[in-house]
Design a protein around this motif. Structure first.
Motif, PDB file in Angstrom:
ATOM      1  N   PHE A 395       0.822  -1.209   0.000  1.00 46.62           N
ATOM      2  CA  PHE A 395       0.000   0.000   0.000  1.00 46.62           C
ATOM      3  C   PHE A 395       0.860   1.265   0.000  1.00 46.62           C
ATOM      4  N   LEU A 396       2.057   1.187   0.558  1.00 44.98           N
ATOM      5  CA  LEU A 396       2.953   2.336   0.536  1.00 44.98           C
ATOM      6  C   LEU A 396       3.320   2.707  -0.899  1.00 44.98           C
ATOM      7  N   LEU A 397       3.607   1.714  -1.714  1.00 39.97           N
ATOM      8  CA  LEU A 397       4.007   1.967  -3.095  1.00 39.97           C
ATOM      9  C   LEU A 397       2.828   2.408  -3.944  1.00 39.97           C
ATOM     10  N   TRP A 398       1.646   1.817  -3.687  1.00 39.22           N
ATOM     11  CA  TRP A 398       0.467   2.269  -4.451  1.00 39.22           C
ATOM     12  C   TRP A 398       0.134   3.718  -4.133  1.00 39.22           C
ATOM     13  N   GLY A 399       0.244   4.089  -2.857  1.00 42.41           N
ATOM     14  CA  GLY A 399      -0.046   5.460  -2.480  1.00 42.41           C
ATOM     15  C   GLY A 399       0.902   6.443  -3.145  1.00 42.41           C
ATOM     16  N   LEU A 400       2.204   6.128  -3.094  1.00 43.49           N
ATOM     17  CA  LEU A 400       3.197   6.989  -3.728  1.00 43.49           C
ATOM     18  C   LEU A 400       2.963   7.072  -5.235  1.00 43.49           C
ATOM     19  N   GLY A 401       2.746   5.918  -5.864  1.00 44.84           N
ATOM     20  CA  GLY A 401       2.571   5.895  -7.312  1.00 44.84           C
ATOM     21  C   GLY A 401       1.334   6.649  -7.770  1.00 44.84           C
ATOM     22  N   ALA A 402       0.212   6.451  -7.079  1.00 43.53           N
ATOM     23  CA  ALA A 402      -1.025   7.131  -7.467  1.00 43.53           C
ATOM     24  C   ALA A 402      -0.880   8.645  -7.336  1.00 43.53           C
ATOM     25  N   LEU A 403      -0.202   9.085  -6.292  1.00 49.12           N
ATOM     26  CA  LEU A 403       0.017  10.521  -6.110  1.00 49.12           C
ATOM     27  C   LEU A 403       0.847  11.092  -7.255  1.00 49.12           C
ATOM     28  N   GLN A 404       1.889  10.396  -7.633  1.00 47.31           N
ATOM     29  CA  GLN A 404       2.742  10.874  -8.711  1.00 47.31           C
ATOM     30  C   GLN A 404       2.029  10.845 -10.068  1.00 47.31           C
ATOM     31  N   ILE A 405       1.208   9.830 -10.295  1.00 50.99           N
ATOM     32  CA  ILE A 405       0.428   9.780 -11.531  1.00 50.99           C
ATOM     33  C   ILE A 405      -0.512  10.980 -11.605  1.00 50.99           C
ATOM     34  N   TRP A 406      -1.167  11.280 -10.499  1.00 53.70           N
ATOM     35  CA  TRP A 406      -2.088  12.422 -10.470  1.00 53.70           C
ATOM     36  C   TRP A 406      -1.339  13.720 -10.765  1.00 53.70           C
ATOM     37  N   ARG A 407      -0.139  13.868 -10.196  1.00 54.51           N
ATOM     38  CA  ARG A 407       0.654  15.092 -10.430  1.00 54.51           C
ATOM     39  C   ARG A 407       1.055  15.218 -11.895  1.00 54.51           C
ATOM     40  N   TYR A 408       1.639  14.137 -12.432  1.00 55.77           N
ATOM     41  CA  TYR A 408       2.239  14.250 -13.756  1.00 55.77           C
ATOM     42  C   TYR A 408       1.226  14.171 -14.888  1.00 55.77           C
ATOM     43  N   ARG A 409       0.046  13.642 -14.630  1.00 58.31           N
ATOM     44  CA  ARG A 409      -0.945  13.712 -15.699  1.00 58.31           C
ATOM     45  C   ARG A 409      -1.410  15.149 -15.885  1.00 58.31           C
ATOM     46  N   ARG A 410      -1.502  15.927 -14.804  1.00 56.62           N
ATOM     47  CA  ARG A 410      -1.839  17.348 -14.931  1.00 56.62           C
ATOM     48  C   ARG A 410      -0.740  18.092 -15.678  1.00 56.62           C
ATOM     49  N   LYS A 411       0.512  17.819 -15.308  1.00 54.52           N
ATOM     50  CA  LYS A 411       1.621  18.473 -15.990  1.00 54.52           C
ATOM     51  C   LYS A 411       1.705  18.048 -17.452  1.00 54.52           C
ATOM     52  N   GLY A 412       1.445  16.770 -17.718  1.00 55.68           N
ATOM     53  CA  GLY A 412       1.494  16.283 -19.091  1.00 55.68           C
ATOM     54  C   GLY A 412       0.424  16.904 -19.962  1.00 55.68           C
ATOM     55  N   ARG A 413      -0.785  17.038 -19.420  1.00 58.04           N
ATOM     56  CA  ARG A 413      -1.869  17.646 -20.188  1.00 58.04           C
ATOM     57  C   ARG A 413      -1.588  19.128 -20.439  1.00 58.04           C
ATOM     58  N   ASN A 414      -1.017  19.817 -19.450  1.00 56.73           N
ATOM     59  CA  ASN A 414      -0.657  21.222 -19.654  1.00 56.73           C
ATOM     60  C   ASN A 414       0.449  21.354 -20.701  1.00 56.73           C
ATOM     61  N   ARG A 415       1.391  20.407 -20.704  1.00 62.43           N
ATOM     62  CA  ARG A 415       2.465  20.433 -21.697  1.00 62.43           C
ATOM     63  C   ARG A 415       1.912  20.189 -23.100  1.00 62.43           C
ATOM     64  N   LEU A 416       0.978  19.280 -23.223  1.00 64.86           N
ATOM     65  CA  LEU A 416       0.358  19.015 -24.525  1.00 64.86           C
ATOM     66  C   LEU A 416      -0.418  20.233 -25.020  1.00 64.86           C
ATOM     67  N   LEU A 417      -1.110  20.895 -24.122  1.00 64.91           N
ATOM     68  CA  LEU A 417      -1.842  22.104 -24.495  1.00 64.91           C
ATOM     69  C   LEU A 417      -0.884  23.172 -25.009  1.00 64.91           C
ATOM     70  N   ARG A 418       0.280  23.262 -24.386  1.00 65.37           N
ATOM     71  CA  ARG A 418       1.258  24.254 -24.817  1.00 65.37           C
ATOM     72  C   ARG A 418       1.895  23.888 -26.156  1.00 65.37           C
ATOM     73  N   ASP A 419       2.246  22.577 -26.332  1.00 67.48           N
ATOM     74  CA  ASP A 419       2.997  22.165 -27.516  1.00 67.48           C
ATOM     75  C   ASP A 419       2.118  21.897 -28.723  1.00 67.48           C
ATOM     76  N   ASP A 420       0.915  21.346 -28.498  1.00 63.50           N
ATOM     77  CA  ASP A 420       0.042  20.957 -29.627  1.00 63.50           C
ATOM     78  C   ASP A 420      -1.413  21.181 -29.224  1.00 63.50           C
ATOM     79  N   PRO A 421      -1.889  22.430 -29.279  1.00 67.00           N
ATOM     80  CA  PRO A 421      -3.263  22.722 -28.837  1.00 67.00           C
ATOM     81  C   PRO A 421      -4.324  21.957 -29.610  1.00 67.00           C
TER      82      PRO A 421
END
Length: 435
Positions: A395-421
């Protein structure tokens, strides 16, 4: 070249590459059924025996980034040939090993050769198949390649009992020699060239390529997807599943083996389904992975909190849901592919491929430590209560992983909006802000 011959040629090249990966997994897993013989042959303890597995996984994980850089520089054909040669020689050496140091060094090179296969096959898939088919071919590569672990069980058991140690491992090395020739004759890096080469990179160039791959939030998102989804099934299938089902849940050996087989079938079944989902709805790839993590964690919570031993039907559900993690981890490679230019895609794939194996190594170690901590001195085997503590480490690893996925999917979507609207708008189904 017409479309039909190119399609058939692509399939032939993929089949040969898949066969190499299949045999690499076979070699990786061939010691699983030879553990007792290995302990007797090399006169080693259980902890020394487990070092074989830990060493192979560690080398595999550490080699992923260097292999990705090599594939981007020298092309997948050359690296795949090198990996096949290393694997074959390592198994040949292991066949004649008569002491622990020799055997350990042989398994070290099994890990090296194994690490040089999967990234190459994915690069061939990216080069030979149209974009709409790549997710499916990637899933099929992962699923069918992992059947090498299943194939290692019955044939190696028979070979070891009928042929003996040396001749059994000589036979597996011979398979690698045949595939080395097939790869040399059949595999081409791309429809345009038998071998391709990227730019020559010095230390500064390697550093820049690694940073450019890691800097992109899509690569990091893929890494954490792979980290969070693969390890539970890997830990069950590689080391702790059988002891957990037999000692922790009171099952017989046949029932424990059946559960592990069902998990493999689950991995095979969900692969094509997930490929269709991410091809149809690429915007929701991270949502699919988060749902899989929640499902796996939820099933483990139910099993571990069940009063007494869990019923067999619940353990079946557990392994089926854990099997979803294998195909879900492959979604990370699709993020890496769509987030990086082709000259960096193998480097990104190597980075992502480290995630699940580092998570698996961490989990294997934590479970072992917790089992030793919760097992009273003088007790033979591990009590069920110790397994409850140990398996909860996941559960420690799932918690860490899910948090990081949530963070980087937001950053990834913002990057896509910037690079290829325009692509952002098509995938999200929303208008570009400000238009």
């Amino acid at each position: 070249m017409t479309t039909a011959p190119r399609t058939s040629q692509a399939m032939v090249i993929w089949i040969v590459g898949l066969a190499v990966y299949f045999v690499a997994v076979f070699h990786r897993s061939s010691l699983a059924v030879a553990g007792l013989l290995a302990a007797e042959r090399f006169e080693i303890t259980a902890s020394q025996l487990s070092t074989f597995v830990v060493l192979q996984l560690l080398i595999y994980a550490l080699m992923q980034v260097p292999v990705g850089l090599m594939v981007d520089r020298f092309g997948p054909r050359r690296v795949l040939l090198t990996g096949t040669l290393v694997l074959t020689c390592a198994q040949l050496s292991f066949a004649f090993a008569d002491n622990y140091a020799w055997a350990l060094s042989s398994r070290f090179f099994v890990g090296v050769g194994d690490a040089m296969t999967f990234v190459c096959v994915l690069r061939l898939v990216n080069s030979w198949f149209p974009a709409r088919r790549i997710p499916l071919m990637t899933q099929l590569t992962g699923v069918l390649g992992q059947l090498g672990a299943v194939a290692a069980a019955v044939p190696m058991t028979w070979a070891l009992s009928s042929l003996g140690w040396t001749r059994a491992y000589l036979a597996t090395a011979a398979i690698g020699a045949v595939l080395l020739v097939a790869t040399l004759i059949v595999v081409r890096d791309s429809p345009q060239a038998r071998t391709t080469a990227g730019p020559l990179l010095g230390l500064a160039g390697i550093k820049d390529s690694l940073w450019a791959s890691w800097e992109h939030p899509g690569t990091r998102l893929g890494f954490w997807m792979h980290f969070s989804t693969q390890f539970s099934a890997t830990v069950l299938g590689l080391l702790w599943g059988y002891p957990f089902f037999v000692q922790g849940q009171g099952l017989g050996s046949a029932s424990a083996g059946l559960l592990l087989t069902i998990m493999v079938l689950s991995i095979m079944g969900f692969g094509p389904a997930f490929a269709w989902l991410i091809t149809r709805w690429p915007w929701h790839r991270s949502t699919l992975v988060l749902l899989v993590i929640a499902a796996i964690a939820g099933m483990w919570a139910l099993v571990l909190s069940w009063p007494g031993t869990a019923p067999f039907w619940l353990l079946v559900l557990l392994v089926v849901v854990c099997g979803m993690g294998g195909p879900a981890s492959m979604v990370g490679f699709d993020l890496g592919r769509t987030s990086n230019p082709v000259v960096r895609v193998s480097t990104a794939t190597g980075i992502i491929n480290q995630g699940g194996f580092f998570a698996s190594l961490t989990t294997v170690a934590l479970i072992g430590l917790l089992l030793d901590w919760r097992t009273p001195d003088g007790v033979t085997g591990y009590p069920a209560e110790a397994f409850t503590w140990a398996m909860s480490a996941q559960f420690l690893l799932w918690g860490l992983g899910a948090l990081q996925i949530w963070r980087y999917r937001r950053k990834g979507r913002n990057r896509l909006l910037r690079d290829d609207p325009d692509l952002w708008s098509r995938q999200s189904g929303r208008p570009v802000p400000g238009t």
